[in-house]
Design a protein around this motif. Structure first.
Motif, mmCIF file in Angstrom:
data_model
loop_
_atom_site.group_PDB
_atom_site.id
_atom_site.type_symbol
_atom_site.label_atom_id
_atom_site.label_comp_id
_atom_site.label_asym_id
_atom_site.label_seq_id
_atom_site.Cartn_x
_atom_site.Cartn_y
_atom_site.Cartn_z
ATOM 1 N N THR A 164 6.128 -0.873 5.733
ATOM 2 C CA THR A 164 4.738 -0.869 5.283
ATOM 3 C C THR A 164 4.647 -0.330 3.866
ATOM 4 N N GLY A 165 4.084 -1.149 2.975
ATOM 5 C CA GLY A 165 3.925 -0.730 1.598
ATOM 6 C C GLY A 165 2.590 -0.081 1.314
ATOM 7 N N GLU A 166 1.559 -0.396 2.155
ATOM 8 C CA GLU A 166 0.224 0.131 1.850
ATOM 9 C C GLU A 166 -0.708 0.205 3.066
ATOM 10 N N HIS A 167 -0.450 -0.545 4.114
ATOM 11 C CA HIS A 167 -1.357 -0.522 5.265
ATOM 12 C C HIS A 167 -1.157 0.699 6.134
ATOM 13 N N GLY A 168 0.031 1.282 6.107
ATOM 14 C CA GLY A 168 0.326 2.409 6.976
ATOM 15 C C GLY A 168 0.937 1.968 8.288
ATOM 16 N N VAL A 169 1.294 2.949 9.106
ATOM 17 C CA VAL A 169 1.998 2.707 10.366
ATOM 18 C C VAL A 169 1.036 2.465 11.507
ATOM 19 N N GLY A 170 0.041 3.348 11.654
ATOM 20 C CA GLY A 170 -0.912 3.228 12.745
ATOM 21 C C GLY A 170 -0.234 3.181 14.096
#
Length: 488
Positions: free
Chosen positions: A442-448
């Motif tokens: 993930t470059g920007e959305h995050g893991v969640g």
């Protein structure tokens, strides 16, 4: 880091319906929600809700439609109110899920263990602007568009543009970036300091206004990207920038994705200071023709470009980029210098998520968020396209290719469990391919909730260090549980 004592003034009260708890048991969750509601209702009044529709709205983001609603939703209007809410939840062991405007794609705002959704959208004030020092202080609920509206008259702008009109608190929590990151960096680079409410309800301040510091641990960077699992970000001190003298946008089409990507790679390697370099592949362009009315462009891989600087510098950047594009078969080079024309072009790029879904009406989608070193991007994308072809799914690709970040969208019939399984498998494969090319899941959305397995492969033993930080700062595990860190 300083501590502040919070005080509150009660708001008007209103009646609320009883919550509908799910886990761990109906009785336990009902008792927990009732206790927190009884404590907070006199203080928050209409700022606390058990309404089923509001709870459902806070039980999913913009990604998968899987619903995990909280029992309660709170709408604080100050850091002090956030602290009081967190203390009440802490006392009754109730999970806390920070919520901005719900644009997350990775399940960050879901409540898989129930709890209280902390909606910060009413904390939307720009607190100060320091034009001479190029920084400002905002509440977490300020959106990027709202901030730029405040800055425009001063000749300033906040450059991070993830597409959605996200809140700055949410952007910091997920370490977001977007189309301008290749030149201006991510939330990690532009965030100077934070106000955070800890899981025990203390108010702490990290960082400051200075552009650099060697004083102690960098707590700001610990909270940026923590996805609400370590505390609640309520205020941010961020960098802003002067509006460039000249802004020129352009598009250029290519015979294939490889040619477009190799144009980007060479442009960056020779040092063209691009502001934005965005890829929209042939499938995504087909969707853009339908959704964004870009009917005058062929369904070919397309680069969306933007150049910032003085007139002579921008002209030189454009000329050099055109030479490179010509060598790789680039064509249909078009420019947009008027603000309304640039806005139209970039709206089409920002609408890629929705336009992609027009390719498969009635389908849902899962979106990858891989990022690799720029030298690996062409080979990584080729491997991902091969995996997508094997899946048999419609999979358009867009990306902030200037920093090696791309998104593959896998569309599937929500009524077909096998199709969903293929989509989920493909997303796992994309993460693995990126990691094997020296990149990240993930470059920007995050893991969640969606990239927990990929975290194991990416970080290995380092996960135990992350868990040590989590246990130290959130010993009860109440902050956005089930997100970011996989079980060891």
């Amino acid at each position: 880091m300083t501590h502040v004592q919070a005080t509150l003034t009660p708001r008007a009260q209103t009646s609320a319906a009883a919550p509908s708890p799910i886990l761990p048991s109906l009785s336990a969750r009902a008792a927990r929600a009732e206790a927190v509601h009884a404590e907070l209702s006199p203080l928050l009044g209409t700022g606390l809700s058990t309404n089923a529709a509001i709870r459902e709205q806070h039980g999913r983001g913009e990604g998968l439609s899987d619903l995990h609603p909280p029992e309660l939703v709170a709408f604080p209007e100050s850091t002090g109110e956030v602290a009081m809410i967190v203390r009440a939840c802490n006392a009754h062991a109730m999970p806390i899920i920070p919520f901005g405007v719900g644009t997350s794609l990775e399940g960050h705002v879901c409540a898989p263990f129930g709890g209280l959704s902390l909606d910060l959208s009413r904390m939307d004030k720009v607190l100060e602007i320091n034009a001479e020092s190029l920084d400002c202080k905002v509440q977490a609920g300020v959106t990027r568009i709202g901030l730029n509206a405040e800055l425009k008259s001063l000749g300033l702008f906040f450059p991070l543009d993830p597409g959605a009109n996200a809140t700055l608190g949410g952007m910091a929590a997920t370490r977001a970036s977007g189309t301008n990151a290749v030149r201006y960096g991510t939330m990690r680079e532009v965030t100077l300091g934070l106000t955070v409410v800890t899981p025990s309800g203390e108010i702490v301040h990290t960082g400051g206004r200075a552009r650099k510091s060697s004083a102690g641990y960098d707590l700001t960077r610990i909270y940026v990207g923590s996805e609400g699992t370590l505390g609640v970000i309520t205020e941010l001190q961020v960098r802003v920038f002067g509006v460039p003298e000249t802004i020129s946008s352009a598009i250029c089409q290519f015979p294939d994705v490889d040619s477009a990507v190799r144009t980007v790679m060479l442009a960056l390697q020779i040092g063209i200071p691009m502001a934005r370099i965005e890829l929209v592949d042939h499938l995504a362009m087909k969707g853009a023709a339908i959704y964004s009315k870009l009917t005058d462009l062929a369904p070919l891989p397309t680069l969306f470009l933007e150049f910032h600087g003085g007139p002579a510098a921008v002209a030189e950047q454009i000329a050099t980029l055109r030479e490179i594009a010509d060598d790789f078969g680039g064509s249909a080079f078009r420019f947009a210098e008027r603000e309304e024309d640039r806005t139209r072009l970039w709206k089409a790029r920002h609408d890629a998520y929705y336009s992609g879904r027009t390719l498969a009406p009635g389908c849902e989608s899962i979106v990858s968020d891989a990022c690799v070193p720029i030298s690996e991007l062409a080979d990584c994308l080729a491997a991902c396209y091969a995996a997508a072809e094997t899946s048999g799914l419609i999979c358009p690709v867009v990306g902030h290719v200037g920093d090696g970040n791309f998104h593959m969208m896998a569309m599937f019939d929500p009524n077909d469990p096998a199709a969903r399984a293929r989509a989920e498998t493909l997303m796992q494969q994309v993460s693995m391919i990126a990691q094997n090319h020296g990149g990240t899941c993930t470059g920007e959305h995050g893991v969640g909730m969606h990239k927990l397995d990929a975290m194991r492969h990416e970080h290995g033993e380092a996960l135990s260090v992350m868990w040590a930080i989590k246990h130290a700062l959130d010993p009860k595990g109440l902050m956005n549980p089930g997100k970011t860190l996989p079980t060891l």
